[in-house]
Motif scaffolding. Structure first.
Motif, PDB file in Angstrom:
ATOM      1  N   GLU A   1       2.062 -55.415 -20.934  1.00 16.25           N
ATOM      2  CA  GLU A   1       1.018 -56.353 -21.332  1.00 16.25           C
ATOM      3  C   GLU A   1       0.249 -55.918 -22.574  1.00 16.25           C
ATOM      4  O   GLU A   1      -0.162 -56.759 -23.380  1.00 16.25           O
ATOM      5  N   PHE A   2       0.036 -54.618 -22.742  1.00 15.55           N
ATOM      6  CA  PHE A   2      -0.853 -54.163 -23.807  1.00 15.55           C
ATOM      7  C   PHE A   2      -0.394 -54.599 -25.203  1.00 15.55           C
ATOM      8  O   PHE A   2      -1.206 -55.093 -25.992  1.00 15.55           O
TER       9      PHE A   2
ATOM     10  N   ALA B   1      -1.398 -58.128 -25.741  1.00 18.65           N
ATOM     11  CA  ALA B   1      -2.832 -58.262 -26.009  1.00 18.65           C
ATOM     12  C   ALA B   1      -3.158 -57.838 -27.440  1.00 18.65           C
ATOM     13  O   ALA B   1      -3.988 -58.463 -28.110  1.00 18.65           O
TER      14      ALA B   1
ATOM     15  N   ILE C   1      -5.084 -60.084 -30.646  1.00 16.21           N
ATOM     16  CA  ILE C   1      -6.431 -59.670 -31.044  1.00 16.21           C
ATOM     17  C   ILE C   1      -7.076 -60.637 -32.047  1.00 16.21           C
ATOM     18  O   ILE C   1      -8.296 -60.856 -32.000  1.00 16.21           O
TER      19      ILE C   1
ATOM     20  N   THR D   1     -13.543 -56.988 -29.767  1.00 18.00           N
ATOM     21  CA  THR D   1     -12.396 -56.085 -29.730  1.00 18.00           C
ATOM     22  C   THR D   1     -12.862 -54.638 -29.640  1.00 18.00           C
ATOM     23  O   THR D   1     -12.296 -53.834 -28.879  1.00 18.00           O
TER      24      THR D   1
END
Length: 221
Positions: A124-125, A128, A132, A140
């Motif tokens: 997932e990272f 993401a 951004i 953020t």
């Protein structure tokens, strides 16, 4: 009462052919086969060993019936079989499983693939990170700062595990996965901190107007 995995499998008996799903590899199925490669054991024993060895950090057993569902699939695939049942006074009957020859061969094949060829995974990272631009730089910074704290906590736990393993005299062979995960966590922490530094210094920033200009320039070639 027998445990749920055996009950579920018995309901499927009667000459039903093995489905492809029964041999589908998962982190938990590999872990279960590896435990049964050590010795026959029941589901509760597997759960206990996974917890004692901190393997819950590499396999998902958050759901109580995860072990039973995995055993069910391995039984349907003839990778394991019932070894015996046992009952302690005042406790329900437990089914002890053991590895079959097919299970041992499958474990060997799975490990050969998993160790030699990096899997195409989609964590997932990175998704993401790619999204951004949908956030503001200020938000953020706030979110990545929280991630830094979480990553540092993970590193601290990893260090505690290392100290515990040294006290127990645990050979390095049995904690290689924790060593690997620590290296990944440390690298991610360093990268996130660098991005945060750039955000806070204004070297990395954006707003809606700038994004619109970039998108227009890219779309026009």
């Amino acid at each position: 009462m027998t445990d749920r995995a055996t009950t579920s499998v018995r309901s499927r008996q009667g000459g039903v052919p093995m489905t492809p799903r029964a041999r589908r590899r998962s982190p938990l199925s590999v872990q279960v086969l590896q435990l049964l490669d050590e010795e026959p054991m029941h589901a509760y024993g597997m759960q206990r060993l996974i917890a004692e060895r901190h393997k819950e950090r590499i396999v998902n057993i958050a759901q109580r019936n995860s072990i039973y569902q995995t055993l069910d699939g391995l039984l349907r695939g003839n990778l394991i079989e019932v070894h015996r049942t046992e009952r302690d006074p005042g406790r329900p009957e437990r089914t002890v499983y053991r590895l079959t020859e097919s299970g041992r061969a499958t474990l060997d094949a799975w490990l050969r693939t998993m160790l030699s060829a990096p899997a195409q995974e989609f964590p997932e990272f990175p998704v993401a990170i790619a999204a951004i631009p949908s956030l503001t730089p200020e938000l953020t910074i706030e979110l990545l700062a929280k991630r830094v704290c979480t990553l540092q906590e993970k590193l601290d736990r990893a260090d505690d595990d290392t100290v515990e393993a040294e006290k127990l005299g645990l050979p390095r062979l049995f904690s290689l996965e924790h060593e690997y995960l620590r290296v990944l966590t440390e690298a991610e922490l360093r990268w996130v901190q660098e991005v945060l530094d750039d955000l806070r210094a204004g070297r990395l920033t954006w707003d809606r107007q700038w994004l619109a200009e970039v998108n227009h320039r890219l779309s026009s070639g």
